[in-house]
Structures are given as C-alpha cells and as structure tokens.
Design a protein around this motif. Sequence first.
Motif, PDB file in Angstrom:
ATOM      1  N   SER A 241     -27.009 -86.127   6.375  1.00 52.64           N
ATOM      2  CA  SER A 241     -28.143 -85.237   6.154  1.00 52.64           C
ATOM      3  C   SER A 241     -27.753 -83.761   6.266  1.00 52.64           C
ATOM      4  O   SER A 241     -27.202 -83.333   7.281  1.00 52.64           O
ATOM      5  N   ASP A 242     -28.037 -83.014   5.222  1.00 46.81           N
ATOM      6  CA  ASP A 242     -27.806 -81.562   5.162  1.00 46.81           C
ATOM      7  C   ASP A 242     -26.344 -81.161   5.310  1.00 46.81           C
ATOM      8  O   ASP A 242     -26.032 -79.996   5.507  1.00 46.81           O
ATOM      9  N   LYS A 243     -25.457 -82.136   5.254  1.00 44.80           N
ATOM     10  CA  LYS A 243     -24.039 -81.803   5.425  1.00 44.80           C
ATOM     11  C   LYS A 243     -23.196 -82.273   4.250  1.00 44.80           C
ATOM     12  O   LYS A 243     -22.359 -81.525   3.743  1.00 44.80           O
TER      13      LYS A 243
ATOM     14  N   GLN B 124     -21.418 -79.177   3.044  1.00 47.68           N
ATOM     15  CA  GLN B 124     -21.840 -77.961   3.755  1.00 47.68           C
ATOM     16  C   GLN B 124     -21.244 -78.051   5.151  1.00 47.68           C
ATOM     17  O   GLN B 124     -21.821 -78.639   6.057  1.00 47.68           O
ATOM     18  N   TYR B 125     -20.043 -77.494   5.311  1.00 45.94           N
ATOM     19  CA  TYR B 125     -19.342 -77.715   6.584  1.00 45.94           C
ATOM     20  C   TYR B 125     -19.798 -76.796   7.706  1.00 45.94           C
ATOM     21  O   TYR B 125     -19.492 -77.022   8.865  1.00 45.94           O
ATOM     22  N   SER B 126     -20.518 -75.738   7.345  1.00 48.98           N
ATOM     23  CA  SER B 126     -21.066 -74.859   8.375  1.00 48.98           C
ATOM     24  C   SER B 126     -22.262 -74.144   7.751  1.00 48.98           C
ATOM     25  O   SER B 126     -22.462 -74.209   6.536  1.00 48.98           O
ATOM     26  N   PRO B 127     -23.059 -73.453   8.562  1.00 46.13           N
ATOM     27  CA  PRO B 127     -24.202 -72.762   7.962  1.00 46.13           C
ATOM     28  C   PRO B 127     -23.811 -71.756   6.896  1.00 46.13           C
ATOM     29  O   PRO B 127     -24.611 -71.434   6.024  1.00 46.13           O
ATOM     30  N   THR B 128     -22.583 -71.261   6.931  1.00 43.72           N
ATOM     31  CA  THR B 128     -22.193 -70.256   5.944  1.00 43.72           C
ATOM     32  C   THR B 128     -21.119 -70.757   4.980  1.00 43.72           C
ATOM     33  O   THR B 128     -20.751 -70.033   4.060  1.00 43.72           O
TER      34      THR B 128
ATOM     35  N   PRO C 133     -40.291 -74.270  -0.021  1.00 43.79           N
ATOM     36  CA  PRO C 133     -39.575 -73.727   1.126  1.00 43.79           C
ATOM     37  C   PRO C 133     -38.393 -74.614   1.471  1.00 43.79           C
ATOM     38  O   PRO C 133     -38.341 -75.779   1.073  1.00 43.79           O
ATOM     39  N   HIS C 134     -37.472 -74.060   2.198  1.00 45.89           N
ATOM     40  CA  HIS C 134     -36.261 -74.814   2.522  1.00 45.89           C
ATOM     41  C   HIS C 134     -36.430 -75.544   3.836  1.00 45.89           C
ATOM     42  O   HIS C 134     -36.193 -75.014   4.897  1.00 45.89           O
ATOM     43  N   HIS C 135     -36.911 -76.710   3.799  1.00 46.77           N
ATOM     44  CA  HIS C 135     -36.858 -77.561   4.980  1.00 46.77           C
ATOM     45  C   HIS C 135     -36.832 -78.994   4.501  1.00 46.77           C
ATOM     46  O   HIS C 135     -37.099 -79.293   3.342  1.00 46.77           O
ATOM     47  N   PRO C 136     -36.482 -79.914   5.372  1.00 48.94           N
ATOM     48  CA  PRO C 136     -36.161 -81.267   4.919  1.00 48.94           C
ATOM     49  C   PRO C 136     -37.313 -81.975   4.237  1.00 48.94           C
ATOM     50  O   PRO C 136     -37.097 -82.937   3.532  1.00 48.94           O
ATOM     51  N   HIS C 137     -38.504 -81.538   4.441  1.00 45.52           N
ATOM     52  CA  HIS C 137     -39.614 -82.279   3.867  1.00 45.52           C
ATOM     53  C   HIS C 137     -40.120 -81.692   2.573  1.00 45.52           C
ATOM     54  O   HIS C 137     -41.226 -81.955   2.138  1.00 45.52           O
TER      55      HIS C 137
ATOM     56  N   SER D 263     -37.284 -68.921   3.757  1.00 45.49           N
ATOM     57  CA  SER D 263     -38.003 -69.901   2.921  1.00 45.49           C
ATOM     58  C   SER D 263     -38.261 -69.348   1.527  1.00 45.49           C
ATOM     59  O   SER D 263     -38.432 -70.098   0.578  1.00 45.49           O
TER      60      SER D 263
ATOM     61  N   ASN E  61     -39.070 -76.800  10.805  1.00 43.67           N
ATOM     62  CA  ASN E  61     -38.631 -76.421   9.454  1.00 43.67           C
ATOM     63  C   ASN E  61     -37.124 -76.403   9.266  1.00 43.67           C
ATOM     64  O   ASN E  61     -36.646 -76.328   8.139  1.00 43.67           O
TER      65      ASN E  61
ATOM     66  N   MET F  87     -29.032 -80.588  10.593  1.00 46.06           N
ATOM     67  CA  MET F  87     -27.656 -80.101  10.762  1.00 46.06           C
ATOM     68  C   MET F  87     -27.621 -78.754  11.482  1.00 46.06           C
ATOM     69  O   MET F  87     -26.698 -78.427  12.202  1.00 46.06           O
ATOM     70  N   TRP F  88     -28.661 -77.959  11.254  1.00 46.61           N
ATOM     71  CA  TRP F  88     -28.694 -76.638  11.869  1.00 46.61           C
ATOM     72  C   TRP F  88     -29.557 -76.636  13.119  1.00 46.61           C
ATOM     73  O   TRP F  88     -30.041 -75.601  13.553  1.00 46.61           O
TER      74      TRP F  88
END
Lengths: 772, 218
Positions: free
Chosen positions: A262-264, A305-309, A745-749, B91, B131, B135-136
């Motif tokens: 997830s997200d990675k 995505q190995y890190s937030p940046t 928006p950017h979130h998992p849902h 967002s 939100n 991972m973060w």
Amino acid sequence: MKHIPTSTTQWAKVLLLLSFAMPALAQNHAFVQGQVLDETGQPMAFVNVHITGTIDGAITDRDGRFVFFTQHMGKCKLHASFIGYEPAQQTLHLTPGDTTTVRLILRLALIQLDETIVTGSTYTTGEDETVTLSPLDVVTTPGASADIFRAFKTFPGVATVDDGAGLFVRGGDVSETVILLGQATVVHPYKYESPTGGVFGTISPFMVQGTVFSTGGFPARYGNALSSVLSMETQNMPAQKSYTLNLGLAAGSLGLNLPLISDKLGVRFTGNLSFTDLLFRINRHSSAFTTTPRGHDGNLNLIYQYSPTGRLKFFSFNASDRLGVRVTEPSFDGIYKGSSNSALHNLEWMEVFANWIMETSASLNHHTARKQLGNLDFSPRDLTLKLRTDIERALTSSGFLRLGGEIEHTDNRLRGSIPQGDIFDPQADIFELDTSYGARRAGAYFEINFEPARRIVVNLGTRADHHNLDDRFAIDPRVSARYQFTKHTDARLAWGIYHQFPDPSKYNATSGNPNLRPQRAQHRIIGLHHERDQFMVRLEAYHKPYYNLVLDHPDLNLSNDGKGSASGLDLFLKQGDFLSTRFSGWMAYSLLRSHRLQVRHIGSEIHYEEAPSPYDITHNLTLVAKMRLIDDLSGGLTAPIVGAVPVEGQGYYLPIEGPVGSERLPSFRQVDGQLSYLLPFGANHQIIFYLAINNLLNRANVLDYDYSTDYSQRQPRTTTFRRSIYFGAQENSHAIHFTRTHRLPHHPHTKRICGCTAINRWTKSRPADCQI
Amino acid sequence: MYAARATFERALADKSLSAWSHYYIALTDYRIANYLLAQGKKNKDRASKHLKEAAEHLEEATREDITREDAKTVAAEVCALLSSVYGRQISQSGIKGIFLGPKSGNLLKKAEQLAPDNPRVVLSAAISAFNTPKMWGGSKERAMEGFQRAVYLFSQEKPTDPIHPVWGHSETYAWLGIAYMDRDEEDSARTAFEKALEIDPDNGWVKYDLLPKVKKEN
C-alpha cells in the motif's frame, strides 16, 4: 461577496448617524468616507479600508462604500485590500472636523506563475483542472478510437491527411513531431507504420496520466523537433486493486492495477490483442487483405515510492503487428507482407535534493521490421539508448528555474534484398544490403520562468545540441510571453529557433552526405486566449520559416539547400465539458499556406521548384459534438473536413507533367459517430457498451493516385474504410469514480480515474473536499 | 467571513495581539477556501489564494516574538492550523506534498508537544491521520480514537481568555461521522452529524452535504 451581513451595513449607518449626532466627537475627529471600485467600475464589498498603522478603518458595504472616523490627524496613508487584488493606497491630509471623501480602485492580482502555462499553441489532457481535454473527452471523441493521437488530430494546426493517427503539424511532415513518454523518446510511436505515421498510437491511453501537445513555440526543454512535441506522462501509483476487461469487434484487452504494498509499491498492466478479421468481414473490407492486420501488445508499469520524496518508475512496452495486403495497381500486382516489433523500456528516478526536484531516466527503444513485396525483402532494425536528467526549483513564490541534459545514441541497421529492376521480375538483379549507421546526439538546456512586470509572464530558455556526425553546435534560443488583459483573457507571443538533425542514414558517404547540417525552423506565434466557465476560444497566427532542409542533390546526393515556410491561422472553440454539461464539443479550424523548395526530376536531371508542401492543406475544419441523451447514454459526432492535399506530383513514381504539387486531391470529408451506454451493477462494477459508426456518409476519400506502367492512366487510392461499424463492451471493477467538478484529494479513500472509460457517481462522501 | 477577516486585518495594527490577528485571518481564509472548494472547480483559483494567504499569515505568526503568558497556547494553535492548511494545499496539488508533507507532520508533532490536550490540536492530528496514506504514517484507527478524544476534550473546554479560539466542536462530530461512514456504520454516522447540528445548527457542510448522503444511502 453578494451576501452582506445586515449587521455590517447597520453598523456603518449607526456609525454615520453617530458621527453627525455628536458635535463634540466631530471636533476631535476626522471623518473618512468613500467608495472602492474594481477596474471595471463595479463596487467592491467587504474591502478592508484602514489607515496604515492604526486600527481605524471600516469594511465596504454592498455598494463599495465605507465611512469611519479617526483621531489620527495630518498626513497618513489610507490602505484598501481584498484578497486576490493588489492593495491600493492613497495619501490623506486629515484635519479635525473635516470629512474626506476618497475613491479607490483595486486591480486584480492577475498572475500566479506557478499555475500559469505561458506557452501558446499548447493543448493538454489529464486529470488536472487546467487541461484542455479530460481523459474522458479523449476516449469519447468519435472517430478517435480511444487513441490519444487520433484525439489530438481533432485540434487546430493538425492536418487530417488520411484516416490514420499521424500528427502533421502546421505544414510539417509527420517526422517533425517528436513523441515523448516521460523523459524517453518514443522512436516508433505508431502501430501498422506507414509513410503517414500509422493507424494507431502505440501507447494505450489507460497507461497515460496526462499529455502535453504543443503545435509550436514549445520551450527549450524539448529538443530535436522541428514542428511539434507530444509529451505523455505514465500513471502513478494505483490507489487500489482494479481491473478492466474490454472486448470489441477487433480487439480484446485486459488491464490490471495492483497496489502490491500500500502506497509503496504498485503495478499496472495492460495487454491487448488485435484481430481485425471479423471487423473487415462485417464491414466487407476483407478482400484486399491476405493477412488481416493483427497484433498484440503489452504495457507494464511498476511504481516504487521508496520515501515521501523519492520514487522509481519502470515502464515497459512491447508490441508486435503484421499484415498482408494485395497491392493491385495498374502497373503491377503483388502481395505486400509487413511485420514489426517495437519495445520501449524506461526507468525513471525522481528525488528531491534541498529545494531541487530531480528527474533522471534511462530508456531503450528497440524496433525490428520486415517488409516484403515481390523481390523486395527488407529488414530494418534500430536501437536507441537515451539518458536524460532534469532539475527544477522554485525561484520565489512564483517563477522557476529548470536545467537539464540528455544523450541519445541511435544504432540503425538495414538489411535485405533490394531488386534493381522491376520489383516483380524474378530475373531482376538483387542488391544485398547490409549496412549500419550510428549516431549520438547530446543536448543541454536552461529555462527560466519569471514575471518582469504586472500582467506579464515570460519563459526564457536556450538549448544547445551536438551531433557526433556534425562538428557544430545547434543553438536554440526560445522565448514565450503571456500578457494578461483580464482574468479570463490573455495574449501569447512565442519566438524560437528549432533544429532537427537528419536521419543518420543520410550522413552516409555513398548515398548521403556526411557534411549535412541540422534542419532549422523558426517559430513566430501570436495568439489570443479567452476562457470563462465552460467556454474557451483560442486564436493564433503563426509564421514558420524553414532553412537547411535536406534535399536531393545531383552531385552531393543530398544537400541542405531546402527551404520554405508555413504560415497560418488556428482557431479553437470549445464549449461544455463531457458529463458536466449535457452538450459539449469543440471546433478546430486551420488555415495554412505552406511551400518549400522541392525536387523535380526531369529525365536524369534534377530541377528545384518552389511548390506547396506535400501536406499543405489550406482549410482544415473539425467539429466534435457530444450530447448526453439520457442519464448514462451519450452520443457524439466528429466531422473532419479538409481542404485538399497537394498531389505528390513530379516524384519518381508520379511524373505528372507540370510543376510540383500543381494538382490537389479532392477534399477529405468524414463524419464519425459514437454511442456509449453505462450500466452499473453490483457495488463496484460497471459495463460500458459502445457502438461507433465511422464514415457515416460512406465517402470514398481519395488519399493518392496509382498510375499505369506508362502513366497513361491513373486511378484514385481511397481510404480503407467506407461506412463501418465497431462495437464492444468494457467492464470495470471497483467503480472508478469520476467527477469533473471536483478534484480528488490525495488520500487512500479516493480513487483516481484510470484511463477514462469508467464513469460513475460518488458513492462515498469526500471528506477532504467538503470540509468547511 | 470576509467582514471578520477585514476586522482582524485591521487588528494587526495592535502589535500585542498580532499573532492572534494573523491566526484569525488565517482561520477565516482556511474556512473560506474550504467553502469555495466545496462549490466545485470553478472556485479553485480563489480557494488557492485563500490557502496561500492562510499559510503566509500563520508562518508570520510563528515568527512573532510573543511575550504574552499564552505564548504556548498561541504556538500550539498556530502549528495545528498551519498543519491543516498545508494538508489542504497538498490535497489540491499533489506535487506540494513533497515539500509540505514533512513540514505538516513536524508542525503537528510540535503542536502535540506544546498542548497535548488542546481539542483542536487533537482534531488536526486525527484529520491528518485519516487523510494520510498508511506508508506516511496515516491510520484510520488512530483517527477514530482522535476524533472521539477530541469530542471529549471539546466538552470539557473552558476558555480562560475570550481571545482564545473555541471553534471545532461541531466539526469534530462531522469528522467523526465521516469516519463512521468510512466503516459503513451509517447509524452512528447519522447520530454524529445530528450532534454536530445540535451544536451548530448553521453548519452547512453537515446540513447540506454530509447528512443528506447518509439518508440517501439508507
């Protein structure tokens, strides 16, 4: 701004009454009153008006009026501010008991560089709200067959020379348009390649997140392109598991999107199988094909995505196709067999260092093909390796600096049997060809985006390219500027030098010229752009002189003596937004005058003549109209109407008496229609049924002429498809939600629209969007 | 809200309260931006300007040399709100997440250190947890716990100074309802939304957007 709390107005009135009712107050105070207007003279409510450095002030009412008293006497500054507008100041000289009346004008703070596209002649697709077309617009464009290239063919400046996908921009040849995927060059961007490009683009729209298509005046980051650039970005991390199944009359495909961690770590895959036999049979077009066009392709996109940046993306594409067609011309009869295989692998790395965003990629293109006709058996192969790095940083709150460089190495090998006489004569001498060409181009550029004055944004840049077969540098300075008249209207100017190196085979000492220089064009563009709500209009005029074009030469084989120019006018009108409005569509009109110095063979002699360019299409009009018939049923029409294409006259195979390009083909006209119906089922599934009817008017558009052996007779070669139907169904899992009125928006849902075929309503709340 | 914003702008002239003035200007900008974004994409540009202004005012507030007794409270409230503003900017533009994401997280940590029982700090942390991708560091479970704790803290909140913020109680119930909806617990969600309206009957977000959705799904 329209609803003013009554209390505010009342407060102002009470204050005003008090000021007149209290003489003692008046003796010690000064009164300041006035009105605040915008640039158009309209009153502005809720503007904060106060004396600088004090709390004395007021808020304007519905009529933009204000009044307050102050004990601050003498010289002072009255300050008015409202968000989105530039503050205004006026110096006052206040004395006790006096009333000072002022009028202040606030001007819109027009320019925010970070959200501005400076360059004119640019059209975009994607999920962002500033795009010209949404992904859904692309795939629902009738006649586009869910193909990005074909969708862009409905835009101004792009000529419809046939019913293929080739992008001929502003009088230029298809080879003058460079196609990029991420930072990689897509060397073979078309399926079923032909001299006019190919039938479809190789890159599936479902793998592409967004595109930028520039028909001229593009910035310095893009090199080795004479006329235009189409830049595509691959998809990002899939938010959740989903799949797409598609079965149509001529193709079946499967798409998978899997978030592995997830997200990675995520993977996207599409596989496609083309089988046109049924399509040709149903539409009665199969007689010409001995092997109907068929093929398969696959795309794999891995995102880590190995890190937030930091992020790594690996994209791999592989496609094969083949066909066999009977070539029946007055001069000969035979079977042409063609097959090809293309692959593109690209590894991209993105990371942030301090305030710099860095993107680096290594890519490999590999292409093989085999072409057989009579005694001709020809197998070209090419390999292209490319390394590219771009770094960018914001300079201030607005503006940016961008630097980059690239190295591209190309290795071409041509092998085969080339008949020296009649291609079908079994006794003809055969020349066995086996030759290789290598070339390396290196380029570097800088770009700076800045705001030199209010209302003006400038993008300035220069690039330098060096080719190992040419010892000189090609220097390309480029500048584009945008002047904002009002919030909705701006003017754009662009000027620049553009170089494109000839194909490596042309540097060959035997059949080419090792001293060739890069071909050069100059872009001069002026345009007006107006956009408000769902309406957009863009008008652009351009002049594009060409220099150093490669031409046949009697002694040197090839020379850089070619020159010419293209001038024209592009108009783009767009209204509505697919699904957001019941009606939507656009109109693109292009007026073009293009001529070049061209070769005329008379006997064994070569003559040069100024003549219309091969794709000098004077008028090119395309109309696209879409309508939502009922809730989930949509229909649309696309109608490209093209002036006329000059006949490729006076070439080796077309020795028409008379000047080059002195005769034109009849106009190309076509109307395509499409219907789609969405059927949601279950919690997270839906099926889209679609029916497309191309060439509704059943018109036989002439693409060229074929001549008899002695050239005494000719017959027109027309488009492959007359009126034809195509239908199919596509199932999507996981209800890929879509709305044109809200950005996700950017979130998992939240779910991003993937590709674009899925349409549904929101079934869950959008918390981050609704927070008030 | 524009009138309130203008009033606080003028109040900036009072240097002793300028940190609070910046805070309240930013709060109005943040709320205006959210209101505009809920209206659709046509207002996105205007909303972005308000978010940018909100961030600038809060950043200015963090630079203020505060000598008041409530310096710690100011800092905690400013950090929590700035973290939420950054979250909202992310967002709207994913690329901003690269720079603003870590900043937002650090601000929230700082706010939690300064005022662990401030209900708005707890609410901001819970929204962020809700939100933010796993991972973060995001967590739906932690978000739910946060919303529930914020509800309790708001019920206990007794402001000691009229200038201190008191907003957030109704919003907390709204977020709690959203968290329940995410778990498909529609009844609990409806109860939470009704509670939000009990506290603030004019909460348009709950009244016109969230509550009708629960009813519709039922």
